[in-house]
Scaffold this active site. Structure first.
Site, PDB file in Angstrom:
ATOM      1  N   VAL B  77      77.930   0.013  -3.360  1.00 17.59           N
ATOM      2  CA  VAL B  77      77.066  -1.001  -3.955  1.00 17.59           C
ATOM      3  C   VAL B  77      76.520  -0.450  -5.260  1.00 17.59           C
ATOM      4  O   VAL B  77      75.972   0.655  -5.299  1.00 17.59           O
ATOM      5  CB  VAL B  77      75.885  -1.318  -3.000  1.00 17.59           C
ATOM      6  CG1 VAL B  77      74.972  -2.373  -3.600  1.00 17.59           C
ATOM      7  CG2 VAL B  77      76.408  -1.757  -1.642  1.00 17.59           C
ATOM      8  N   CYS B  78      76.673  -1.204  -6.334  1.00 19.37           N
ATOM      9  CA  CYS B  78      76.194  -0.723  -7.642  1.00 19.37           C
ATOM     10  C   CYS B  78      74.680  -0.580  -7.633  1.00 19.37           C
ATOM     11  O   CYS B  78      73.945  -1.531  -7.332  1.00 19.37           O
ATOM     12  CB  CYS B  78      76.599  -1.692  -8.749  1.00 19.37           C
ATOM     13  SG  CYS B  78      75.800  -1.287 -10.314  1.00 19.37           S
ATOM     14  N   ILE B  79      74.221   0.575  -8.001  1.00 17.18           N
ATOM     15  CA  ILE B  79      72.784   0.851  -7.913  1.00 17.18           C
ATOM     16  C   ILE B  79      71.969   0.009  -8.885  1.00 17.18           C
ATOM     17  O   ILE B  79      70.925  -0.534  -8.521  1.00 17.18           O
ATOM     18  CB  ILE B  79      72.487   2.368  -8.088  1.00 17.18           C
ATOM     19  CG1 ILE B  79      71.009   2.649  -7.860  1.00 17.18           C
ATOM     20  CG2 ILE B  79      72.942   2.877  -9.451  1.00 17.18           C
ATOM     21  CD1 ILE B  79      70.699   4.103  -7.615  1.00 17.18           C
TER      22      ILE B  79
END
Lengths: 130, 130
Positions: B77-79
């Site tokens: 998941v892209c931070i």
């Protein structure tokens, strides 16, 4: 002779093309796509950008977002050069359909026909469309 | 073939994540590898631990966890996208002084470099979204 800090391990280089199709503030795609572009450049990949459809508005000169309470991130496009991202292409028909010319754009681009863009896309390893 | 999947849309609102899931299952059944699924834009919302869909509907978050466990898929998941949208893992929640964390186990938070790496490592990187 290379400087010691340039002495990086040579990794694979792929051709990444980012196709920007959406206007800059209506959705978050343009802003977040720009983040991927910068990271891809930091990975020393061969990066190119295409602006087509409403995506051409992303690089229109004179953006002012005061009235919509959002950050004007268009200056970032001018900074791409500093990341060695210099291959910027614009779909000719998309510009014309919106009454724009190359002079309306805030970065240097190469204006290509849809057929030429198709050839260019065919030549890529990874095409990401936002 | 080695596949990377990019999911750009949230759960239930949009079919993108369902199509990606069906694709992953079909590809694995044919003997291909799904190396990584990267959740970006609103796609990060697929990783929420707090969704309670009706019992007669699919559970998107859990379906992915099961598929990933069984097939050793790395779910990232892209931070930056996650933080904007209020998705935090335990470490981030503590660091940002938030009351709780809501990333489901099986998903991990990381940077966009993981997406670029998937583009480099995989034979194909497929985008699911608008």
């Amino acid at each position: 002779m290379s400087e010691p800090w340039e002495d990086e391990v040579e990794g694979p280089v792929k051709k990444f093309m980012f196709v920007n199709r959406k206007s800059p503030y209506g959705t978050v795609y343009a802003l977040e796509s720009l983040e991927v572009v910068l990271i891809t450049a930091a990975f020393d990949q061969d990066v190119s950008l295409v602006f087509s459809d409403d995506g051409v508005y992303q690089i229109k000169k004179g953006q002012n977002t005061d009235g919509i309470g959002m950050k004007n991130f268009s200056p970032t496009y001018r900074a791409l050069e500093g990341y060695d991202v210099e291959k910027l292409y614009v779909d000719k028909e998309s510009l014309e359909e919106r009454g724009l010319t190359e002079d309306d754009l805030l970065v240097d681009v190469e204006v290509l026909s849809r057929a030429e863009l198709a050839d260019l896309m065919d030549d890529q390893d990874v095409v990401l469309s936002f | 073939m080695k596949y990377g999947l990019l999911i750009n849309e949230g759960p239930y609102q949009h079919q993108a994540v369902d199509s990606a899931y069906q694709f992953a299952k079909a590809a694995i059944a044919k003997g291909h590898e799904v190396f990584r699924v990267f959740f970006y834009h609103d796609g990060v919302n697929n990783a929420t631990d707090f969704a309670v869909p009706p019992q007669d509907d699919r559970n998107i978050t859990e379906n992915w966890i099961k598929l990933a466990e069984e097939n050793n898929i790395d779910m990232v998941v892209c931070i930056a996208a996650a933080q904007r949208r209020g998705l935090l893992d335990a470490n981030e929640a503590e660091r940002q002084g938030k009351r709780g964390d809501n990333i489901a186990p099986g998903y991990r938070i990381s940077g966009l470099g993981q997406l670029v790496e998937a583009g480099i490592e995989c034979d194909r990187l497929l985008t699911f979204g608008d």
